[in-house]
Design an enzyme around this catalytic site. Sequence first.
Site, PDB file in Angstrom:
ATOM      1  N   GLU A 118      36.075  26.930  31.926  1.00  0.00           N
ATOM      2  CA  GLU A 118      37.428  27.063  32.814  1.00  0.00           C
ATOM      3  C   GLU A 118      37.956  25.795  33.307  1.00  0.00           C
ATOM      4  O   GLU A 118      37.236  24.984  33.804  1.00  0.00           O
ATOM      5  CB  GLU A 118      37.003  27.845  34.011  1.00  0.00           C
ATOM      6  CG  GLU A 118      36.599  29.313  33.697  1.00  0.00           C
ATOM      7  CD  GLU A 118      37.558  30.117  33.030  1.00  0.00           C
ATOM      8  OE1 GLU A 118      38.634  29.876  33.147  1.00  0.00           O
ATOM      9  OE2 GLU A 118      37.269  31.103  32.309  1.00  0.00           O
ATOM     10  N   CYS A 143      33.979  35.686  40.229  1.00  0.00           N
ATOM     11  CA  CYS A 143      34.023  34.225  39.214  1.00  0.00           C
ATOM     12  C   CYS A 143      34.955  33.583  39.717  1.00  0.00           C
ATOM     13  O   CYS A 143      34.784  32.473  40.250  1.00  0.00           O
ATOM     14  CB  CYS A 143      34.259  34.685  37.838  1.00  0.00           C
ATOM     15  SG  CYS A 143      32.701  35.633  36.805  1.00  0.00           S
ATOM     16  N   ARG A 175      39.962  44.230  40.305  1.00  0.00           N
ATOM     17  CA  ARG A 175      40.151  45.690  40.003  1.00  0.00           C
ATOM     18  C   ARG A 175      39.080  46.609  40.271  1.00  0.00           C
ATOM     19  O   ARG A 175      39.498  47.940  40.338  1.00  0.00           O
ATOM     20  CB  ARG A 175      40.215  45.365  38.195  1.00  0.00           C
ATOM     21  CG  ARG A 175      40.594  46.702  37.523  1.00  0.00           C
ATOM     22  CD  ARG A 175      40.370  46.327  36.024  1.00  0.00           C
ATOM     23  NE  ARG A 175      39.141  45.778  35.658  1.00  0.00           N
ATOM     24  CZ  ARG A 175      38.008  46.590  35.427  1.00  0.00           C
ATOM     25  NH1 ARG A 175      38.093  47.695  35.382  1.00  0.00           N
ATOM     26  NH2 ARG A 175      36.930  45.881  34.769  1.00  0.00           N
ATOM     27  N   HIS A 235      32.429  30.573  31.677  1.00  0.00           N
ATOM     28  CA  HIS A 235      32.328  32.001  31.442  1.00  0.00           C
ATOM     29  C   HIS A 235      31.499  32.480  30.025  1.00  0.00           C
ATOM     30  O   HIS A 235      31.892  31.596  29.151  1.00  0.00           O
ATOM     31  CB  HIS A 235      33.595  32.805  31.337  1.00  0.00           C
ATOM     32  CG  HIS A 235      34.069  33.359  32.755  1.00  0.00           C
ATOM     33  ND1 HIS A 235      35.256  32.975  33.363  1.00  0.00           N
ATOM     34  CD2 HIS A 235      33.558  34.232  33.434  1.00  0.00           C
ATOM     35  CE1 HIS A 235      35.672  33.819  34.291  1.00  0.00           C
ATOM     36  NE2 HIS A 235      34.218  34.640  34.368  1.00  0.00           N
TER      37      HIS A 235
END
Length: 214
Positions: A78, A141, A88, A165
């Site tokens: 990242e 995350c 979500r 990730h």
Amino acid sequence: MKVLLTGFDPFGGESVNPAFEAIKLLPDTIAGAEIVKVEIPTEFTRSISCVEAAIKEHNPDVVIDVGQAGGRACVTVEKVGINLADARIPDNAGEQPSDEPLQADGPTAYFATIPVKAMVQNVREHGLPCHVSFTAGTYVCNCVMYNVLHLCATKYPNIRAGFIHVPFACEQVVGKASTMASMPLETIAKSLEYCIEAVVTNKEEVKEAMGITN
């Protein structure tokens, strides 16, 4: 050099989290650096306090947090964490923030302070797929990535930090769609090892085009 690696516990109905499972397969020393392995909860509120506790205990030079990104086909490093929590699904403590800042007075985003492209390059040079990612999402995350970088910017300026990730492990996709990507845990672990190797040996970023066109 000492590198603190954190990986999350399972979440979202999964029985394992390949992030910490892969971390556990890593050697205790990589490129001469001591590797400290810590599992952290997939929780917005508690995760960062657990990382900071590990920082205080182990006094690392580098902090790399690792998380699961189900659906991605390979390990991705990242580049940026954003000041946003928008979940979500609830986290493991039942918390589900919606469109909330992670730090009320924090900047919009932080860039990783580890050499992202050098990490990707080193994994590729060892024959494994790897890419730069420009979104760590808006779940726990990203929460950990942003908050760790905020900690480093405000309290621990000598620590370099970033986030990696990893995809689903193969056993996680047995009952999923036939097109769902996965990677063996051993391959995920080797990718992480090559990423860490690059962090230990490269303090400067490599100059190579790895951006995206959309």
